[in-house]
Design an enzyme around this catalytic site. Structure first.
Site, PDB file in Angstrom:
ATOM      1  N   ASP A  13       0.824  -1.112  -0.114  1.00  0.00           N
ATOM      2  CA  ASP A  13      -0.116  -0.048   0.054  1.00  0.00           C
ATOM      3  C   ASP A  13       0.841   1.348   0.084  1.00  0.00           C
ATOM      4  O   ASP A  13       0.507   2.491   0.613  1.00  0.00           O
ATOM      5  CB  ASP A  13      -0.923  -0.047   1.208  1.00  0.00           C
ATOM      6  CG  ASP A  13      -1.836  -1.267   1.360  1.00  0.00           C
ATOM      7  OD1 ASP A  13      -2.064  -1.661   0.065  1.00  0.00           O
ATOM      8  OD2 ASP A  13      -1.969  -1.793   2.327  1.00  0.00           O
ATOM      9  N   LYS A  16       2.558   2.113  -5.118  1.00  0.00           N
ATOM     10  CA  LYS A  16       3.013   1.532  -6.264  1.00  0.00           C
ATOM     11  C   LYS A  16       2.514   1.819  -7.556  1.00  0.00           C
ATOM     12  O   LYS A  16       2.824   2.360  -8.740  1.00  0.00           O
ATOM     13  CB  LYS A  16       3.468   0.129  -5.950  1.00  0.00           C
ATOM     14  CG  LYS A  16       4.259  -0.284  -4.867  1.00  0.00           C
ATOM     15  CD  LYS A  16       4.628  -1.616  -4.859  1.00  0.00           C
ATOM     16  CE  LYS A  16       3.546  -2.481  -4.358  1.00  0.00           C
ATOM     17  NZ  LYS A  16       2.977  -1.902  -2.800  1.00  0.00           N
ATOM     18  N   GLY A  40      -4.178  -4.187  -4.638  1.00  0.00           N
ATOM     19  CA  GLY A  40      -5.112  -3.142  -4.977  1.00  0.00           C
ATOM     20  C   GLY A  40      -4.223  -1.845  -5.383  1.00  0.00           C
ATOM     21  O   GLY A  40      -4.063  -1.151  -4.366  1.00  0.00           O
ATOM     22  N   HIS A  41      -3.930  -1.705  -6.578  1.00  0.00           N
ATOM     23  CA  HIS A  41      -3.177  -0.670  -7.050  1.00  0.00           C
ATOM     24  C   HIS A  41      -3.977   0.302  -7.445  1.00  0.00           C
ATOM     25  O   HIS A  41      -4.752   0.089  -8.710  1.00  0.00           O
ATOM     26  CB  HIS A  41      -2.219  -1.192  -7.997  1.00  0.00           C
ATOM     27  CG  HIS A  41      -1.015  -2.106  -7.332  1.00  0.00           C
ATOM     28  ND1 HIS A  41      -0.196  -2.823  -8.160  1.00  0.00           N
ATOM     29  CD2 HIS A  41      -1.123  -2.413  -6.216  1.00  0.00           C
ATOM     30  CE1 HIS A  41       0.678  -3.510  -7.467  1.00  0.00           C
ATOM     31  NE2 HIS A  41       0.042  -3.196  -6.146  1.00  0.00           N
ATOM     32  N   GLN A 223       2.266  -5.806  -2.949  1.00  0.00           N
ATOM     33  CA  GLN A 223       2.564  -6.019  -1.577  1.00  0.00           C
ATOM     34  C   GLN A 223       3.780  -5.333  -1.297  1.00  0.00           C
ATOM     35  O   GLN A 223       4.030  -4.308  -1.921  1.00  0.00           O
ATOM     36  CB  GLN A 223       2.569  -7.671  -1.046  1.00  0.00           C
ATOM     37  CG  GLN A 223       1.203  -7.921  -0.751  1.00  0.00           C
ATOM     38  CD  GLN A 223       0.866  -8.757  -2.278  1.00  0.00           C
ATOM     39  OE1 GLN A 223       1.601  -9.295  -2.950  1.00  0.00           O
ATOM     40  NE2 GLN A 223      -0.406  -8.314  -2.843  1.00  0.00           N
TER      41      GLN A 223
HETATM   42  P1  IMP Z   1      -2.853 -12.691   1.711  1.00  0.00           P
HETATM   43  O1  IMP Z   1      -1.892 -12.016   0.645  1.00  0.00           O
HETATM   44  O2  IMP Z   1      -4.063 -12.300   1.127  1.00  0.00           O
HETATM   45  O3  IMP Z   1      -2.425 -14.110   1.888  1.00  0.00           O
HETATM   46  O4  IMP Z   1      -2.514 -11.744   2.978  1.00  0.00           O
HETATM   47  C1  IMP Z   1      -1.381 -12.153   3.847  1.00  0.00           C
HETATM   48  C2  IMP Z   1      -0.900 -10.874   4.438  1.00  0.00           C
HETATM   49  O5  IMP Z   1      -0.535  -9.851   3.559  1.00  0.00           O
HETATM   50  C3  IMP Z   1      -2.049 -10.080   5.192  1.00  0.00           C
HETATM   51  O6  IMP Z   1      -1.636  -9.448   6.329  1.00  0.00           O
HETATM   52  C4  IMP Z   1      -2.826  -9.014   4.034  1.00  0.00           C
HETATM   53  O7  IMP Z   1      -3.241  -8.053   4.817  1.00  0.00           O
HETATM   54  C5  IMP Z   1      -1.295  -8.694   3.646  1.00  0.00           C
HETATM   55  N1  IMP Z   1      -1.536  -8.171   2.175  1.00  0.00           N
HETATM   56  C6  IMP Z   1      -1.549  -8.716   1.068  1.00  0.00           C
HETATM   57  N2  IMP Z   1      -1.972  -8.213   0.065  1.00  0.00           N
HETATM   58  C7  IMP Z   1      -1.658  -6.822   0.390  1.00  0.00           C
HETATM   59  C8  IMP Z   1      -1.640  -5.549  -0.360  1.00  0.00           C
HETATM   60  O8  IMP Z   1      -1.658  -5.470  -1.346  1.00  0.00           O
HETATM   61  N3  IMP Z   1      -1.517  -4.484   0.590  1.00  0.00           N
HETATM   62  C9  IMP Z   1      -1.210  -4.731   2.024  1.00  0.00           C
HETATM   63  N4  IMP Z   1      -1.178  -5.711   2.773  1.00  0.00           N
HETATM   64  C10 IMP Z   1      -1.518  -6.961   1.970  1.00  0.00           C
END
Ligand code: IMP
Length: 424
Positions: A13, A16, A40-41, A223
């Site tokens: 977040d 990017k 979520g970009h 991420q």
């Molecule tokens: P997952 O990727 O859905 O398996 O989530 C694993 C961890 O990564 C959790 O803490 C999510 O909140 C975090 N996470 C996954 N994708 C994002 C992102 O795009 N932005 C921020 N946190 C993320």
């Protein structure tokens, strides 16, 4: 030859999407290397904020080829909906997009078992999109890839085998899994597979050829470094290599093609989901920053946890990614604060911590040593040149780059593409 990696330097977040959208104006190909619809970009198109989960953020740039690399996990229905959303706005997404034949698929059983795993102790606070279980199948060599959609018999046999295994492993998910079968899943996906067929490509070969012809490549991470499965705050991480090392493996090119690694960091820090966060603010202060920065998850809508900038974490991101440049985003969110605070280093049990702790347990216990800067207390949104930033903001940023050891080349001061201070 030019190939730039854009990587998140925090817990995701960082903004990017906006930076890739902006850098893509000078790129020929943009490729995503990992993650899936957990990302979520946000990009702004004709005044409207569009949130991209799978499609690379270069898509708004006419003529920019956008590739989904082998390292991404793809949810076909979400991809189709995202492409339709873009086409409804006049963006010819299908013409620009290619999807690697070797990218893995997220299937309904991945989401079902994740819901089950996340409902008990040991929950990570995932986005609930089936990401971790799709990657688990990939590593266990039981995954199904884009190319497998076009071999019905093989798809059905392997999906049935995985379903059998998951039913034994997750009796609590029995109800959700009961109605699923390999044949049923393939029937469900068949129209989506036909929709996808013309987009399927060899992303690795395309990127290699483009590089050889002198085209400019941009590799877009999702991420961030601290959510990387190897280097992040394990086990509170995502299931892929979100740091720069994942980029070449996730699109299928060699590291010798890469010449720049741009790390994106907010001027403060946020995190979504569970896990350690040394610079997290008390809830009233966090609420103020959350409102000022609209810090709600672009994918799940969850309120983000908020805190100050964390220099030990940033130095770690510089090292792990081999950053050559830093981009600082959301500086304007700090415009109203009397004081800007930064964690300069950590102590643990009264002793200075060298580097970045290896375990989440230690990171939960570290004490930040704070450094305070006077706030600038005026709007930065109109600044376009370094000299137009308030002196106090420059002092803060110049201290950060000195401590990080990497030049800050851009500063984002608002949501729009134009709201940016370029230092080059
Ligand atoms: P997952 O990727 O859905 O398996 O989530 C694993 C961890 O990564 C959790 O803490 C999510 O909140 C975090 N996470 C996954 N994708 C994002 C992102 O795009 N932005 C921020 N946190 C993320």
């Amino acid at each position: 030859m030019s190939c730039t990696i854009v990587v998140g330097a925090q817990w995701g977040d960082e903004g990017k999407g906006k930076i890739v959208d902006s850098l893509a104006a000078a790129a020929d190909v943009v490729a995503r290397w990992q993650g899936g619809p957990n990302a979520g970009h946000s990009v702004i198109h004709q005044g409207e904020t569009l949130v991209l989960h799978l499609v690379p953020s270069g898509i708004l740039n006419p003529g920019c080829r956008c590739l989904i690399g082998n390292g991404v996990v793809v949810d076909l229905a979400r991809l189709r909906d995202e492409v339709a959303m873009l086409e409804a706005r006049g963006i010819p997404a299908r013409e620009q997009l290619g999807v690697s034949a070797t990218a893995h698929l997220i299937l309904p059983y991945h989401r079902a078992v994740e819901a089950c795993a996340e409902s008990g102790p040991g929950a990570i606070g995932t986005t609930g999109r089936g990401i971790g279980f799709a990657y688990r199948d990939k590593i266990a060599r039981t995954g199904l890839r884009v190319a497998d959609l076009f071999d019905r018999a093989g798809f059905v046999e392997r999906a049935d085998r995985t379903l059998h295994r998951l039913r034994l492993e997750f009796p609590e998910a029995a109800q959700a899994l009961a109605s699923m079968s390999g044949a049923g899943l393939h029937d469900e996906l068949a129209p989506l597979a036909e929709w996808l067929r013309p987009l399927v490509c060899d992303a690795s070969a395309e990127l290699y050829d483009a590089a050889k012809r002198g085209r400019r490549l941009l590799l877009e991470g999702a991420q961030g470094t601290l959510l990387d499965v190897d280097h992040g705050t394990y086990p509170f991480v995502t299931s892929s290599n979100a740091s720069a090392a994942g980029a070449t493996a996730g699109v299928g090119i060699g590291p010798t093609l890469v010449d720049e690694v741009v790390g994106v960091t907010k001027a403060y820090t946020t995190r979504v989901g569970h896990g350690p966060f040394p610079t997290e603010m008390p809830s009233d202060e966090a609420a103020r920053l959350r409102e000022a920065g609209e810090e709600y998850g672009a994918t799940t809508g969850r309120p983000r946890r908020c805190g100050w900038l964390d220099l030990p974490a940033l130095r770690f991101a510089v090292r792990v990614n081999g950053l050559t440049q830093l981009v600082v985003t959301k500086l304007d969110v700090l415009d109203g604060f009397d004081e800007i605070v930064v964690a300069e280093r950590y102590t643990l049990d009264g002793r200075d911590v060298a580097g970045f702790p290896a375990t989440s347990g230690e990171l939960e216990r570290v004490q930040p040593v704070w450094r305070k800067f006077p706030g600038w207390k005026c709007a930065t949104t109109a600044a376009r040149r370094w000299a137009e930033l308030p002196a106090a903001a420059r002092e803060y940023l110049e201290w950060v780059e000195r401590e990080a050891g990497v030049p800050i080349t851009r500063v984002s001061v608002g949501a729009g593409r134009e709201a940016e201070v370029s230092r080059t």
